[in-house]
Each structure stands twice: as C-alpha cells, then as structure tokens.
Design a protein around this motif. Structure first.
Motif, PDB file in Angstrom:
ATOM      1  N   LEU A  57       0.858  -1.193   0.000  1.00 20.79           N
ATOM      2  CA  LEU A  57       0.000   0.000   0.000  1.00 20.79           C
ATOM      3  C   LEU A  57       0.888   1.235   0.000  1.00 20.79           C
ATOM      4  CD1 LEU A  57      -2.770  -1.105   2.540  1.00 20.79           C
ATOM      5  CD2 LEU A  57      -2.822  -1.173   0.047  1.00 20.79           C
ATOM      6  N   GLU A  58       1.304   1.634  -1.192  1.00 24.84           N
ATOM      7  CA  GLU A  58       2.208   2.757  -1.360  1.00 24.84           C
ATOM      8  C   GLU A  58       1.555   3.813  -2.243  1.00 24.84           C
ATOM      9  OE1 GLU A  58       5.493   0.789  -3.108  1.00 24.84           O
ATOM     10  OE2 GLU A  58       6.123  -0.228  -1.253  1.00 24.84           O
ATOM     11  N   GLY A  59       2.318   4.823  -2.576  1.00 24.02           N
ATOM     12  CA  GLY A  59       1.788   5.876  -3.432  1.00 24.02           C
ATOM     13  C   GLY A  59       0.560   6.523  -2.826  1.00 24.02           C
ATOM     14  N   VAL A  62      -3.662   4.954   3.650  1.00 24.14           N
ATOM     15  CA  VAL A  62      -4.428   3.819   4.161  1.00 24.14           C
ATOM     16  C   VAL A  62      -3.524   2.846   4.915  1.00 24.14           C
ATOM     17  CG1 VAL A  62      -5.921   1.891   3.527  1.00 24.14           C
ATOM     18  CG2 VAL A  62      -6.036   4.031   2.244  1.00 24.14           C
ATOM     19  N   SER A  63      -2.275   2.746   4.477  1.00 19.41           N
ATOM     20  CA  SER A  63      -1.348   1.757   5.021  1.00 19.41           C
ATOM     21  C   SER A  63      -1.209   1.867   6.537  1.00 19.41           C
ATOM     22  CB  SER A  63       0.024   1.917   4.353  1.00 19.41           C
ATOM     23  OG  SER A  63       0.942   0.990   4.874  1.00 19.41           O
ATOM     24  N   GLY A  64      -1.118   3.085   7.056  1.00 18.28           N
ATOM     25  CA  GLY A  64      -0.939   3.261   8.492  1.00 18.28           C
ATOM     26  C   GLY A  64      -2.164   2.916   9.306  1.00 18.28           C
ATOM     27  N   LEU A 119       5.166   1.116 -15.331  1.00 16.88           N
ATOM     28  CA  LEU A 119       6.195   1.691 -14.468  1.00 16.88           C
ATOM     29  C   LEU A 119       5.744   3.021 -13.869  1.00 16.88           C
ATOM     30  CD1 LEU A 119       9.421   0.953 -16.574  1.00 16.88           C
ATOM     31  CD2 LEU A 119       8.719  -0.126 -14.429  1.00 16.88           C
ATOM     32  N   LEU A 120       4.935   3.760 -14.619  1.00 17.77           N
ATOM     33  CA  LEU A 120       4.430   5.042 -14.115  1.00 17.77           C
ATOM     34  C   LEU A 120       3.279   4.852 -13.134  1.00 17.77           C
ATOM     35  CD1 LEU A 120       4.419   7.169 -17.405  1.00 17.77           C
ATOM     36  CD2 LEU A 120       5.950   7.439 -15.445  1.00 17.77           C
ATOM     37  N   LEU A 127      -0.069   4.554  -7.914  1.00 10.14           N
ATOM     38  CA  LEU A 127      -1.341   4.047  -7.405  1.00 10.14           C
ATOM     39  C   LEU A 127      -1.183   3.055  -6.260  1.00 10.14           C
ATOM     40  CD1 LEU A 127      -3.182   3.503 -10.799  1.00 10.14           C
ATOM     41  CD2 LEU A 127      -3.427   5.412  -9.211  1.00 10.14           C
ATOM     42  N   GLY A 128      -0.042   2.385  -6.179  1.00 11.95           N
ATOM     43  CA  GLY A 128       0.116   1.370  -5.148  1.00 11.95           C
ATOM     44  C   GLY A 128      -0.630   0.097  -5.529  1.00 11.95           C
ATOM     45  N   ASP A 129      -0.671  -0.830  -4.561  1.00 10.19           N
ATOM     46  CA  ASP A 129      -1.233  -2.151  -4.812  1.00 10.19           C
ATOM     47  C   ASP A 129      -2.711  -2.177  -4.412  1.00 10.19           C
ATOM     48  OD1 ASP A 129      -1.836  -4.786  -5.052  1.00 10.19           O
ATOM     49  OD2 ASP A 129      -0.267  -5.526  -3.729  1.00 10.19           O
ATOM     50  N   PHE A 130      -3.574  -1.898  -5.378  1.00 10.09           N
ATOM     51  CA  PHE A 130      -5.007  -1.937  -5.084  1.00 10.09           C
ATOM     52  C   PHE A 130      -5.464  -3.361  -4.762  1.00 10.09           C
ATOM     53  CE2 PHE A 130      -5.204   2.308  -6.827  1.00 10.09           C
ATOM     54  CZ  PHE A 130      -6.264   2.874  -6.144  1.00 10.09           C
ATOM     55  N   GLY A 131      -4.704  -4.346  -5.233  1.00 13.08           N
ATOM     56  CA  GLY A 131      -5.052  -5.725  -4.920  1.00 13.08           C
ATOM     57  C   GLY A 131      -5.034  -6.015  -3.435  1.00 13.08           C
TER      58      GLY A 131
END
Length: 234
Positions: free
Chosen positions: A45-47, A52-54, A180-181, A186-190
């Motif tokens: 969960l980046e970008g 949301v990651s935290g 790559l862009l 967007l990060g990992d929506f999965g």
C-alpha cells in the motif's frame, strides 16, 4: 433439580455449557491470531494508498484487543458455570447466597428464559471449530487491475504521444512505460481486495462463535429458573 419454586438444569448440562464456552474461547484465539496476521497485512500500500497503510495495523490491533478480551471472558464464564454446578450439587439452602454472588443483578425487564414454553428446544451445546481461510495473495488482483488500467489507457489514447512513447520504451527496454508510471503512483489496489476478503472471513468466524454461544446460553437458561437463573440470562 427443583425446589422451593425454582428449577435447575441437570448438573451435566452446566459442565456441557462450560465445555462449549471453552471451545468457543479457543475459536476466539484462532480469530485473534487471524486478526494479527491477514487482517494486518498492509504490504504494497504505497503511493496514493500510503495514507491507508498506516490505518490497517491500528484497525487490526483494535480487533485483537476486543477478541482477546472476549477470549479471556470465556474462561470466566466457564468457571462460573462449573462453580454453579458444584454449588447446586449440595442441597444446603446456604448455596443461594453463593449463587447470587456469581451473577450480577438482572437487567430490568429481562425475561427468565426458563419460564418460556418450549425454549429448551431452541438451544444446544454444540461448538464447531472455526478456521478462517487466508485470502489469495493480492498479486492476482493487482495484475488484473493493472491490466485493466493499461487496456483502458491504450483504448482511449489512440495513436497520440503517450501511445508512441509506450511503443518506443517497450521496444528499447522490453518494459511497459505505463505500468512503471502507474504502479508507484497508485500502489497495490489488490491488497485492498485481499483485506476485504480477510475481514469478511474474520466477520464470518465471529458470527459463528456468537451463534454458538447464544445457542448454549439459551439452552442452559431455558432449563433454569429463579434469581440466579435470571441473572445468568441477563
């Protein structure tokens, strides 16, 4: 057993209820471990999803604490049920005072389940083992979402500058410029789909435990009348 206007369940039923409660406590332990594992997984969960990651570990910890509290409570409930059976094993009227100390003052307006006709047929002391399945790895969802985005871009951009840049970049490097862009941005929506499935499994497990406890409490409560019984029901 019954005397002086009240009745109690068979002593074996108190111990059956204690066994059921302890089994559901083990199920809660399994769900607690699940909450600290799949439900706390925030990898990828980046970008834009970094915000949301935290939150994910905080939510998981909240469930861990609540489930742990319920798990500890199951031990206390089982102990009370065993203690009740031991107290009722004696016919001494002094046990009434001990029993009143085991259960709180009943909530106002709460019925005595033992006074409801046919109530004993609605409960049971059965307990099924809960084992939530970890969701499939998020990579499959990520691949699908990226493929969908790439296909959408290709469809909409025609033969413009971005399309030309994509073809040239892929020819030179063998990689997709668009992917790559997009991926770092967007990060990992999965992973969100993964977490959705994880919390659905946690919810289903908690629902099963709740149903089992409710059936056991109804079964025991429907066989029991008197002040202590009403305190137990409440």
């Amino acid at each position: 057993m019954g005397m002086d206007g009240f009745k109690t369940p068979p002593l074996d039923d108190f111990h059956s209820y204690s066994g059921q409660v302890r089994a559901e406590g083990e199920n809660l332990g399994t769900l607690n471990h699940y909450a600290s594992g799949p439900c706390a997984n925030n990898q990828g969960l980046e970008g834009l999803l970094a915000l949301v990651s935290g939150i994910i570990p905080e939510v998981a910890q909240f469930f861990e604490e609540k489930i742990g509290q319920c798990q500890r409570g199951m031990g206390l409930v089982a102990q009370k049920s065993d203690a009740t059976a031991n107290d009722y094993r004696s016919t001494d009227h002094d046990t009434a005072a001990q029993l009143r100390a085991l259960y709180p003052t009943p909530l106002g307006g709460f019925p005595d389940l033992g006074s409801l006709p046919g109530a004993s047929h609605l409960g049971s002391f059965d307990s099924d083992k809960v084992q939530p399945k970890e969701p499939d790895d998020a990579s499959q969802y990520e691949a699908k979402s990226i493929s969908h985005m790439v296909w959408t871009l290709h469809t909409n951009m025609g033969e413009g500058f971005l399309a030309g840049a994509e073809k040239l970049f892929k020819f030179c490097t063998g990689q997709s410029l668009i992917e790559l862009l997009l991926t770092p941005l967007l990060g990992d929506f999965g992973r969100l789909e993964y977490l959705h499935d994880a919390y659905k499994a946690l919810s289903d497990g908690l629902f099963d435990v709740t149903g089992g406890l409710r059936e056991g409490s109804w079964k025991l409560g429907s066989e029991w009348t008197g002040d202590a019984a009403r305190g137990f029901d409440s």
